[in-house]
Design an enzyme around this catalytic site. Structure first.
Site, PDB file in Angstrom:
ATOM      1  N   THR A  21      75.005  55.032  36.057  1.00  0.00           N
ATOM      2  CA  THR A  21      75.727  55.832  34.686  1.00  0.00           C
ATOM      3  C   THR A  21      76.887  55.333  33.862  1.00  0.00           C
ATOM      4  O   THR A  21      77.190  55.878  33.106  1.00  0.00           O
ATOM      5  CB  THR A  21      74.071  56.834  34.544  1.00  0.00           C
ATOM      6  OG1 THR A  21      73.370  56.676  34.474  1.00  0.00           O
ATOM      7  CG2 THR A  21      74.795  57.516  33.174  1.00  0.00           C
TER       8      THR A  21
ATOM      9  N   TYR B 130      70.834  51.401  48.209  1.00  0.00           N
ATOM     10  CA  TYR B 130      70.149  50.942  46.469  1.00  0.00           C
ATOM     11  C   TYR B 130      69.622  49.899  47.046  1.00  0.00           C
ATOM     12  O   TYR B 130      70.770  48.791  47.011  1.00  0.00           O
ATOM     13  CB  TYR B 130      71.292  51.599  45.558  1.00  0.00           C
ATOM     14  CG  TYR B 130      70.531  51.356  43.771  1.00  0.00           C
ATOM     15  CD1 TYR B 130      69.007  51.463  43.887  1.00  0.00           C
ATOM     16  CD2 TYR B 130      71.106  51.774  42.957  1.00  0.00           C
ATOM     17  CE1 TYR B 130      68.701  52.085  42.497  1.00  0.00           C
ATOM     18  CE2 TYR B 130      70.587  52.057  41.570  1.00  0.00           C
ATOM     19  CZ  TYR B 130      69.401  52.529  41.731  1.00  0.00           C
ATOM     20  OH  TYR B 130      68.820  52.507  40.487  1.00  0.00           O
TER      21      TYR B 130
ATOM     22  N   LYS C 128      67.054  54.200  47.537  1.00  0.00           N
ATOM     23  CA  LYS C 128      67.002  54.808  46.732  1.00  0.00           C
ATOM     24  C   LYS C 128      66.204  53.422  46.395  1.00  0.00           C
ATOM     25  O   LYS C 128      67.031  52.332  45.992  1.00  0.00           O
ATOM     26  CB  LYS C 128      68.100  55.326  45.498  1.00  0.00           C
ATOM     27  CG  LYS C 128      67.480  55.023  44.332  1.00  0.00           C
ATOM     28  CD  LYS C 128      69.058  55.685  43.403  1.00  0.00           C
ATOM     29  CE  LYS C 128      68.444  55.294  42.074  1.00  0.00           C
ATOM     30  NZ  LYS C 128      70.213  55.680  41.847  1.00  0.00           N
TER      31      LYS C 128
END
Length: 302
Positions: A50, A137, A162
């Protein structure tokens, strides 16, 4: 290496504000992060997805992480992104540690699709550059296999996985694979607008999730998280139907809107975070107005 000591709230992925000259706006960033922590964030993930890590120089990563550490003032952990080209990832890991980060989110490597052995080696190379704990990730060209997760779990600095793929059965196997080597990692639902899928993740032992929505609407994200923690299924459905699903419909209209809409929502609330950097694009005036209406409809539920 121990787990990262997150709080009880929502994991906060702040945007990176840019001024009219396309420079990182540190004062706005500090305000954005401080207000998020005040609103109950459990941890701050600065210069990550983000936060447009893909569009930041290493110097900008350093500036963003430093501002996040200062604004957070030790109230919750600060994690920084490290990924892309290996040289960039290693350098980002070093400057994040120097800036005072508490951990790293290892983002996918740049462009190439390497074999599983290469993905493990990529994480190992970043781990060799830092004493910080790593959350890996699993997504895009860094999609892992069960065997790779077992190998990663054997790396002491790797403390979490994640998930950005969305294969629930595979994620369950990841949980089991790490347990086989005696590691109890931290697992996160990292899908876009994770609120829509978190009920399924909790069922397989993945209680944590990232919330980009928290960055622009902490009141709505926290309302959902409270209902989630209290197992209030009816309240979750109300918020999903009245806010999160309409937001996802708008998000899915244009690639990259998972970030663009968050920045737009902040601007609608009066925070001058600027637009997104290329290759992302900002919403059209019509889409911006629809976002305003979606946020208003969500807040009516509060």
């Amino acid at each position: 290496m121990t787990r990262i000591a997150f709080g009880d709230g929502v994991l906060f992925f702040p945007v990176t504000p840019f001024d009219r000259h396309d420079r990182v706006e540190r004062e706005v960033l500090a305000q954005h992060i401080s207000e998020g922590v005040d609103a109950g964030a459990a941890g701050v993930f600065a210069a990550c997805g983000t936060g447009e890590y893909h569009a930041l120089s290493v110097d900008e990563v350093s500036s963003v992480v430093s501002a996040a550490v200062t604004a957070t003032a030790g109230r919750v952990p600060v994690l920084a992104g490290a990924g892309g080209p290996l040289g960039h990832a290693r350098h980002s890991a070093r400057v994040a540690a120097d800036a005072g980060a508490d951990g790293l989110l290892v983002l996918p490597p740049y462009l190439v699709h390497g074999p599983q052995a290469g993905l493990v080696a990529y994480v190992e190379a970043i781990a060799a550059e830092t004493a910080l704990p790593l959350i890996v990730y699993h997504r895009a060209n860094a999609a892992l296999t069960e065997d790779s997760v077992e190998r990663l779990a054997a790396i002491e600095k790797v403390v979490g996985i994640k998930d950005g793929v969305g294969d629930i059965a595979l994620m369950q196997r990841f949980v089991l694979a790490a347990s086989r080597v005696g590691r109890e990692l931290q697992y996160f639902n990292g899908l876009l607008t994770a609120e829509l899928s978190q009920a399924a993740y909790r069922a397989i032992g993945v209680p944590l999730y990232s919330s980009a929505v928290f960055a622009m609407a902490p009141d709505l994200a926290t309302a959902f998280h409270t209902a989630y923690r209290q197992h209030d299924d009816q309240r979750q459905r109300e918020l999903l139907d009245g806010f999160f699903v309409p937001l996802v419909r708008l998000r899915d209209e244009t690639p990259g809107f998972a970030v663009s809409l968050i920045k737009t929502g902040l601007r609608l609330a009066g925070m001058p975070v600027g637009g997104v950097r290329a290759p992302l694009t900002d919403p059209t005036p019509t889409q911006e107005e629809r976002l305003r209406e979606i946020l208003a409809s969500g807040r009516e539920l509060l």
